[in-house]
Design a protein around this motif. Structure first.
Motif, PDB file in Angstrom:
ATOM      1  N   TYR A   1       0.872  -1.173   0.156  1.00  0.00           N
ATOM      2  CA  TYR A   1       0.055   0.001  -0.052  1.00  0.00           C
ATOM      3  C   TYR A   1       0.910   1.143   0.102  1.00  0.00           C
ATOM      4  CZ  TYR A   1      -3.720   3.322   1.075  1.00  0.00           C
ATOM      5  OH  TYR A   1      -4.636   4.219   1.101  1.00  0.00           O
ATOM      6  N   TYR A   2       1.826   1.292   0.795  1.00  0.00           N
ATOM      7  CA  TYR A   2       2.609   2.412   0.733  1.00  0.00           C
ATOM      8  C   TYR A   2       4.044   2.301  -0.029  1.00  0.00           C
ATOM      9  CZ  TYR A   2       0.185   3.558   4.844  1.00  0.00           C
ATOM     10  OH  TYR A   2      -0.990   3.899   5.787  1.00  0.00           O
ATOM     11  N   ASN A   3       3.823   1.596  -0.947  1.00  0.00           N
ATOM     12  CA  ASN A   3       4.930   1.530  -2.213  1.00  0.00           C
ATOM     13  C   ASN A   3       4.619   2.857  -3.100  1.00  0.00           C
ATOM     14  OD1 ASN A   3       5.868  -0.699  -0.902  1.00  0.00           O
ATOM     15  ND2 ASN A   3       5.449  -1.990  -2.968  1.00  0.00           N
ATOM     16  N   ALA A   4       5.533   3.160  -3.731  1.00  0.00           N
ATOM     17  CA  ALA A   4       5.374   4.279  -4.826  1.00  0.00           C
ATOM     18  C   ALA A   4       4.642   3.953  -5.773  1.00  0.00           C
ATOM     19  CB  ALA A   4       6.635   4.699  -5.442  1.00  0.00           C
ATOM     20  N   GLN A   5       4.502   2.667  -6.422  1.00  0.00           N
ATOM     21  CA  GLN A   5       3.571   2.050  -7.464  1.00  0.00           C
ATOM     22  C   GLN A   5       3.047   0.809  -6.962  1.00  0.00           C
ATOM     23  OE1 GLN A   5       3.012   3.800 -10.240  1.00  0.00           O
ATOM     24  NE2 GLN A   5       4.239   5.449  -9.687  1.00  0.00           N
ATOM     25  N   PRO A   6       1.955   0.789  -6.029  1.00  0.00           N
ATOM     26  CA  PRO A   6       1.512  -0.484  -5.536  1.00  0.00           C
ATOM     27  C   PRO A   6       0.470  -0.926  -6.595  1.00  0.00           C
ATOM     28  CG  PRO A   6       0.176   1.433  -4.545  1.00  0.00           C
ATOM     29  CD  PRO A   6       1.294   1.945  -5.248  1.00  0.00           C
ATOM     30  N   SER A   7       0.421  -2.388  -6.704  1.00  0.00           N
ATOM     31  CA  SER A   7      -0.220  -3.035  -7.792  1.00  0.00           C
ATOM     32  C   SER A   7      -2.128  -2.663  -7.329  1.00  0.00           C
ATOM     33  CB  SER A   7      -0.164  -4.545  -7.550  1.00  0.00           C
ATOM     34  OG  SER A   7       1.144  -5.048  -7.442  1.00  0.00           O
ATOM     35  N   ARG A   8      -2.695  -2.665  -8.451  1.00  0.00           N
ATOM     36  CA  ARG A   8      -3.963  -2.420  -8.487  1.00  0.00           C
ATOM     37  C   ARG A   8      -4.840  -3.451  -9.295  1.00  0.00           C
ATOM     38  NH1 ARG A   8      -5.057   3.866 -10.565  1.00  0.00           N
ATOM     39  NH2 ARG A   8      -7.064   3.361 -10.131  1.00  0.00           N
ATOM     40  N   LEU A   9      -5.774  -4.043  -8.308  1.00  0.00           N
ATOM     41  CA  LEU A   9      -6.199  -5.451  -9.084  1.00  0.00           C
ATOM     42  C   LEU A   9      -7.702  -5.136  -8.977  1.00  0.00           C
ATOM     43  CD1 LEU A   9      -4.311  -8.073  -6.819  1.00  0.00           C
ATOM     44  CD2 LEU A   9      -3.572  -6.837  -8.888  1.00  0.00           C
ATOM     45  N   SER A  10      -8.432  -5.665  -9.855  1.00  0.00           N
ATOM     46  CA  SER A  10      -9.685  -5.871  -9.910  1.00  0.00           C
ATOM     47  C   SER A  10     -10.280  -7.184  -9.411  1.00  0.00           C
ATOM     48  CB  SER A  10     -10.052  -5.917 -11.529  1.00  0.00           C
ATOM     49  OG  SER A  10      -9.681  -7.152 -12.053  1.00  0.00           O
ATOM     50  N   LEU A  11     -11.483  -7.281  -9.183  1.00  0.00           N
ATOM     51  CA  LEU A  11     -11.937  -8.477  -8.316  1.00  0.00           C
ATOM     52  C   LEU A  11     -11.569  -9.624  -8.860  1.00  0.00           C
ATOM     53  CD1 LEU A  11     -14.075  -9.264  -6.124  1.00  0.00           C
ATOM     54  CD2 LEU A  11     -15.869  -9.182  -7.940  1.00  0.00           C
ATOM     55  N   GLY A  12     -11.541  -9.898 -10.115  1.00  0.00           N
ATOM     56  CA  GLY A  12     -11.220 -11.020 -10.819  1.00  0.00           C
ATOM     57  C   GLY A  12      -9.955 -11.606 -10.698  1.00  0.00           C
ATOM     58  N   GLU A  13      -8.922 -10.471  -9.989  1.00  0.00           N
ATOM     59  CA  GLU A  13      -7.458 -10.525  -9.963  1.00  0.00           C
ATOM     60  C   GLU A  13      -7.157 -11.106  -8.415  1.00  0.00           C
ATOM     61  OE1 GLU A  13      -5.160  -7.968 -13.093  1.00  0.00           O
ATOM     62  OE2 GLU A  13      -6.678  -6.902 -11.980  1.00  0.00           O
ATOM     63  N   VAL A  14      -7.820 -11.026  -7.663  1.00  0.00           N
ATOM     64  CA  VAL A  14      -7.622 -11.223  -6.199  1.00  0.00           C
ATOM     65  C   VAL A  14      -7.212 -12.722  -5.758  1.00  0.00           C
ATOM     66  CG1 VAL A  14      -8.865  -9.231  -5.399  1.00  0.00           C
ATOM     67  CG2 VAL A  14     -10.104 -11.451  -5.463  1.00  0.00           C
ATOM     68  N   GLU A  15      -6.443 -12.687  -4.628  1.00  0.00           N
ATOM     69  CA  GLU A  15      -6.179 -14.099  -4.476  1.00  0.00           C
ATOM     70  C   GLU A  15      -7.009 -14.459  -2.885  1.00  0.00           C
ATOM     71  OE1 GLU A  15      -2.027 -14.767  -4.195  1.00  0.00           O
ATOM     72  OE2 GLU A  15      -1.759 -13.798  -5.998  1.00  0.00           O
ATOM     73  N   LEU A  16      -7.010 -15.557  -2.575  1.00  0.00           N
ATOM     74  CA  LEU A  16      -7.677 -16.105  -1.328  1.00  0.00           C
ATOM     75  C   LEU A  16      -6.906 -15.644  -0.074  1.00  0.00           C
ATOM     76  CD1 LEU A  16      -9.715 -19.416  -2.097  1.00  0.00           C
ATOM     77  CD2 LEU A  16     -10.708 -16.839  -2.168  1.00  0.00           C
ATOM     78  N   ASN A  17      -7.243 -15.399   0.984  1.00  0.00           N
ATOM     79  CA  ASN A  17      -6.585 -15.322   2.294  1.00  0.00           C
ATOM     80  C   ASN A  17      -5.485 -14.467   2.261  1.00  0.00           C
ATOM     81  OD1 ASN A  17      -8.147 -17.138   3.591  1.00  0.00           O
ATOM     82  ND2 ASN A  17      -7.382 -18.858   2.210  1.00  0.00           N
ATOM     83  N   LYS A  18      -5.503 -13.216   1.386  1.00  0.00           N
ATOM     84  CA  LYS A  18      -4.409 -12.417   1.357  1.00  0.00           C
ATOM     85  C   LYS A  18      -5.129 -10.843   1.711  1.00  0.00           C
ATOM     86  CE  LYS A  18      -0.899 -10.449  -1.649  1.00  0.00           C
ATOM     87  NZ  LYS A  18      -0.024 -10.850  -3.077  1.00  0.00           N
ATOM     88  N   ASN A  19      -4.247  -9.926   2.420  1.00  0.00           N
ATOM     89  CA  ASN A  19      -4.858  -8.741   2.950  1.00  0.00           C
ATOM     90  C   ASN A  19      -4.802  -7.815   1.750  1.00  0.00           C
ATOM     91  OD1 ASN A  19      -6.062  -8.627   5.462  1.00  0.00           O
ATOM     92  ND2 ASN A  19      -4.079  -9.481   6.257  1.00  0.00           N
ATOM     93  N   TYR A  20      -5.906  -7.188   1.510  1.00  0.00           N
ATOM     94  CA  TYR A  20      -6.066  -5.989   0.540  1.00  0.00           C
ATOM     95  C   TYR A  20      -6.777  -4.536   0.964  1.00  0.00           C
ATOM     96  CZ  TYR A  20      -5.390  -9.539  -2.708  1.00  0.00           C
ATOM     97  OH  TYR A  20      -4.913 -10.680  -3.780  1.00  0.00           O
ATOM     98  N   ALA A  21      -6.064  -3.757   0.904  1.00  0.00           N
ATOM     99  CA  ALA A  21      -6.813  -2.414   0.992  1.00  0.00           C
ATOM    100  C   ALA A  21      -7.759  -2.341  -0.113  1.00  0.00           C
ATOM    101  CB  ALA A  21      -5.764  -1.081   0.932  1.00  0.00           C
ATOM    102  N   ILE A  22      -9.078  -1.626   0.288  1.00  0.00           N
ATOM    103  CA  ILE A  22     -10.049  -1.710  -0.721  1.00  0.00           C
ATOM    104  C   ILE A  22     -10.367  -0.279  -1.199  1.00  0.00           C
ATOM    105  CG2 ILE A  22     -11.829  -1.247   1.294  1.00  0.00           C
ATOM    106  CD1 ILE A  22     -13.818  -3.287  -0.485  1.00  0.00           C
ATOM    107  N   VAL A  23     -10.384  -0.074  -2.494  1.00  0.00           N
ATOM    108  CA  VAL A  23     -10.827   0.980  -3.171  1.00  0.00           C
ATOM    109  C   VAL A  23     -11.994   1.140  -3.978  1.00  0.00           C
ATOM    110  CG1 VAL A  23      -9.435   2.411  -4.902  1.00  0.00           C
ATOM    111  CG2 VAL A  23      -8.015   1.412  -3.442  1.00  0.00           C
TER     112      VAL A  23
END
Length: 500
Positions: free
Chosen positions: A308-330
């Motif tokens: 999240y605090y990286n200069a260029q963090p990954s941004r994923l759509s719903l179809g790209e998420v993985e199970l049991n991994k913490n995500y900040a929601i946008v």
């Protein structure tokens, strides 16, 4: 069975059928939502500034619309507050939801004529999903309490504003109005303690069957109800009380005490509403996860929490998420929020359908030494050990003690209010520390490497958190105690409540 209960079962079947139309094809529903949002807002000031007319795909959207917090969108919101139209969304908002921000002061979150119905629909569908699954509908024939903010509105540039729960109170369906308490007059009381006492007076002799609110404030209502009626448990006051609906905080730290106060293990529904949009609700009593509302005018993105605090963090759509991994929601919404970082973290436990758990706040963590301990970890560590010791927790929060006196090693300092304190507080703290080490390998390494000493628990006086919140002017309503912080603003104030 009453007439309302009978028809609610029919209505529930229709609602669940509609949910099932998108439930198992959520990524496709999300693609459609993004295209509709972009098309609708292309001629707005924000749409022109970010070249919405040229956006054809999610990749285009990411390239043109950066992730934003309230401060980033504030210049646009200020224009709306000054009466301008077609800024973030066509026309003007229907409402502003007024919230308190930690860095921005008061926030004004727009709610549009398109987004408002989604708040009502989601709350309704949470109840209808419960009815459809369980067949239990009798609660709609009795009274219901919604512990919420005042429905009174103020205005800015002709736009009404207030707390989200108060705004929603103005949109309760007509068929529920006769069942709903508290009354409008009582609901408008601003002082929380006066309001709770008035609700007790108004409801103590009613046939209450559903109660909804944030768990700690519901507990306060239950405590004052029992004091008023001289009863031992809530079931003695409300024998037909069947359903508890909650949101805003993790219920687990409060569950044992609330169920003991009620007198039995009550059915419950967790909801995930925010001023920015109604995101998810628990659609089954068979598991605690929440169904993401993928067809409700919100386009979701997810940033891996550790990026999240990286200069260029990954941004994923719903179809790209993985199970049991913490995500900040946008979120991008039909109220004109664009790539808006909500501040919450979630993890998915199912992708068919997409179901999640709320794991904390992206800014609520402790990483004074690189451990990055999060809310989900501290809650699980404390509650599991408390359960083993048959103890109940009223409330708690955690902060780092970076510069302890007398040359000690630093440590995590836990401020805990117990319903009943452990006989050996040090042994209890040691067990919690061990449990936290099992949850977080970085914390374990810092303990074993003698960078940190094991955590320290400070037992707080009875009603410490209520008294603290009262002193801060944040008692009741939507206000919540942060479970952990990377600084000591809250911890230093709570030190005054340590049990002597």
């Amino acid at each position: 069975m009453g007439i309302k209960a009978f028809f609610s079962k029919l209505f529930a079947a229709v609602a669940v059928r509609d949910i099932n139309r998108w439930k198992y094809s959520a990524p496709a529903a999300q693609e459609k939502t993004l295209q509709l949002l972009i098309k609708k807002a292309a001629a707005t000031k924000f749409g022109r500034d970010h070249d919405f007319a040229s956006i054809k795909s999610y990749e285009d959207f990411k390239a043109r619309v950066p992730v934003a917090d309230y401060e980033d969108l504030k210049p646009y919101i200020e224009q709306v507050l000054h009466g301008e139209e077609d800024v973030l969304w066509p026309g003007k908002p229907l409402y502003f939801a007024k919230t308190s921000g930690t860095t921005s002061g008061v926030k004004y979150i727009p709610i549009s004529k398109e987004s408002m119905p989604q708040h009502i629909k989601a709350a309704r569908n949470a109840l209808l999903s419960y009815i459809h699954e369980t067949g239990k509908a009798d609660f709609v024939d009795g009274k219901m309490i919604f512990l919420q903010g005042s429905p009174k509105m103020e205005k800015k540039s002709g736009i009404a504003f207030g707390r989200l729960s108060g705004i929603v109170a103005n949109h309760v369906p007509a068929y529920l109005q006769k069942n709903r308490l508290p009354s409008y007059q009582v609901n408008c009381i601003e002082d929380w303690e006066q309001k709770v006492d008035a609700i007790v007076e108004e409801t103590a002799k009613e046939d209450m069957r559903l109660i909804s609110g944030i768990p700690p404030w519901c507990q306060m209502y239950f405590d004052r109800l029992l004091a008023k009626t001289a009863k031992q448990q809530v079931k003695d006051v409300f024998p037909n009380f069947k359903l508890f609906v909650y949101g805003g905080v993790n219920y687990e730290p409060y569950r044992a005490r609330i169920e003991e106060t009620i007198g039995f293990k009550i059915d419950s529904i967790e909801t995930y509403p925010a001023s920015e949009g109604f995101i998810a609700f628990q659609d089954s009593q068979k598991d605690k996860s929440l169904l993401l509302l993928a067809d409700a005018g919100i386009f979701y993105e997810f940033i891996p929490a550790d990026e999240y605090y990286n200069a260029q963090p990954s941004r994923l759509s719903l179809g790209e998420v993985e199970l049991n991994k913490n995500y900040a929601i946008v979120l991008s919404t039909t109220a004109g929020l664009w790539a808006y970082s909500l501040g919450d973290t979630v993890k998915f436990v199912s992708k068919n359908p997409y179901k999640l758990l709320v794991t904390g706040r992206i800014k609520h963590y402790i990483s004074a030494f690189g451990e990055h301990v999060i809310g989900e970890e501290v809650e699980a560590a404390l509650l599991n050990v408390a359960k083993e010791h048959r103890l109940e927790i009223t409330e708690f929060t955690v902060a780092p003690q970076v510069n302890p006196p007398k040359g000690e090693l630093p440590y995590h300092e836990w401020f805990v209010e117990f319903v009943k304190a452990p006989a050996d507080l040090n042994a209890f703290a040691s067990a919690v520390d061990h449990a936290l080490q099992q949850k977080n390998i970085y914390y374990k390494d810092l303990i074993s490497g003698a960078v940190l000493q094991p955590l320290v628990i400070r037992e707080l006086e009875k009603d410490a958190f209520i008294n603290f919140m009262r002193g801060e002017g944040k008692l009741g309503g939507q206000n919540k105690v942060p479970r952990l912080a990377n600084e000591r603003l809250l911890a230093d104030k709570l030190s005054a409540y340590i049990k002597k």
